[in-house]
Design a protein around this motif. Structure first.
Motif, PDB file in Angstrom:
ATOM      1  N   ASN A   1      -8.817   2.700  -0.313  1.00  0.00           N
ATOM      2  CA  ASN A   1      -9.775   1.609  -0.137  1.00  0.00           C
ATOM      3  C   ASN A   1      -9.731   1.075   1.290  1.00  0.00           C
ATOM      4  N   VAL A   2     -10.432   1.752   2.181  1.00  0.00           N
ATOM      5  CA  VAL A   2     -10.406   1.345   3.594  1.00  0.00           C
ATOM      6  C   VAL A   2     -11.203   0.064   3.829  1.00  0.00           C
ATOM      7  N   GLY A   3     -11.837  -0.454   2.778  1.00  0.00           N
ATOM      8  CA  GLY A   3     -12.540  -1.720   2.898  1.00  0.00           C
ATOM      9  C   GLY A   3     -11.720  -2.906   2.426  1.00  0.00           C
TER      10      GLY A   3
ATOM     11  N   ARG B   1      -4.815   2.763   8.693  1.00  0.00           N
ATOM     12  CA  ARG B   1      -5.750   1.785   9.266  1.00  0.00           C
ATOM     13  C   ARG B   1      -5.057   0.436   9.446  1.00  0.00           C
ATOM     14  N   ALA B   2      -4.300   0.010   8.441  1.00  0.00           N
ATOM     15  CA  ALA B   2      -3.591  -1.268   8.549  1.00  0.00           C
ATOM     16  C   ALA B   2      -2.588  -1.227   9.694  1.00  0.00           C
TER      17      ALA B   2
ATOM     18  N   VAL C   1       0.865  -1.175   0.000  1.00  0.00           N
ATOM     19  CA  VAL C   1       0.000   0.000   0.000  1.00  0.00           C
ATOM     20  C   VAL C   1       0.905   1.229   0.000  1.00  0.00           C
ATOM     21  N   VAL C   2       0.615   2.168  -0.892  1.00  0.00           N
ATOM     22  CA  VAL C   2       1.460   3.362  -1.071  1.00  0.00           C
ATOM     23  C   VAL C   2       0.581   4.602  -0.967  1.00  0.00           C
TER      24      VAL C   2
ATOM     25  N   LEU D   1      -5.507   7.628  14.083  1.00  0.00           N
ATOM     26  CA  LEU D   1      -6.428   8.289  13.159  1.00  0.00           C
ATOM     27  C   LEU D   1      -7.051   7.318  12.167  1.00  0.00           C
ATOM     28  N   ALA D   2      -6.264   6.377  11.640  1.00  0.00           N
ATOM     29  CA  ALA D   2      -6.782   5.385  10.686  1.00  0.00           C
ATOM     30  C   ALA D   2      -7.583   6.056   9.580  1.00  0.00           C
TER      31      ALA D   2
END
Length: 204
Positions: free
Chosen positions: A73-75, A112-113, A41-42, A105-106
């Motif tokens: 894409n937080v899902g 989030r990860a 993820v970047v 904060l996510a």
């Protein structure tokens, strides 16, 4: 497929700080390590840094990972604690990303990860890149450390007498791989200095 036969999954995140080469080198090593699966993820500024520092386009970077996730894409799978993952490295880790992780904060998939790693008590390594550091930076590092994360700045080890920038990069990446318990042969290990010869009276 039994749990024993599943690959060890690692999330490699590249944020916008200088030092994109660390994330790329990690991906290169993990790509050829048997039994390992890398998830990339970047951040948006990370893509800009990759292009500026390494002249790498997105497709070239994405080809190094087993799976790529969009930072918006937080899902995505890696946003859940149910995603079986052995650890995550943010390489490099900007002060903005550090602050977001320190305060939970996510606000995108990367942070989030990282938050998931902390709440699930999994290995999170942040290769923070900034100098000099003000008090807010230092306090954020303390907060992440208190939550179980590892702050691992990519500092050169000159006692190994590196002969190139590539050797300096490999040494920092080797330290991170050790933290993830991933075998490698990137850098020599320190075996100590030879003991000095004893002084013998009467000999010049």
């Amino acid at each position: 497929m039994s749990p024993a036969s599943l690959p060890r999954r690692f999330i490699i995140a590249i944020s916008g700080a200088s030092g994109a080469v660390y994330g790329v080198r990690l991906l290169q090593v993990l790509q050829r390590t048997p039994g390992v699966e890398s998830h990339l993820v970047v951040s948006e500024t990370g893509w800009r840094t990759l292009q500026h520092e390494l002249a790498m386009e997105r497709t070239a970077v994405q080809a190094l990972a087993h799976q790529v996730h969009d930072v918006s894409n937080v899902g995505a799978a890696i946003a859940s604690g149910s995603f079986q993952c052995a650890g995550m490295v943010v390489a490099p880790c900007s002060m903005r990303t550090l602050a977001a992780v320190a305060h939970g904060l996510a606000d995108n998939l990367l942070t989030r990860a990282a938050d998931v790693m902390l709440k699930e008590r999994r290995r999170l390594v942040l290769m923070v890149r900034e100098t000099p550091l003000h008090l807010g930076h230092l306090r954020n590092m303390v907060s992440v450390t208190e939550m179980g994360g590892i702050v691992c700045p990519p500092l050169p080890a000159f006692y190994l007498r590196p002969a190139s920038v590539a050797e300096i990069v490999d040494h920092s990446v080797a330290r991170v791989l050790d933290l993830l318990d991933v075998p490698h042969h990137l850098a020599p290990r320190w075996e100590g200095l030879a003991a000095p010869a004893p002084d013998i009276p009467g000999l010049l």
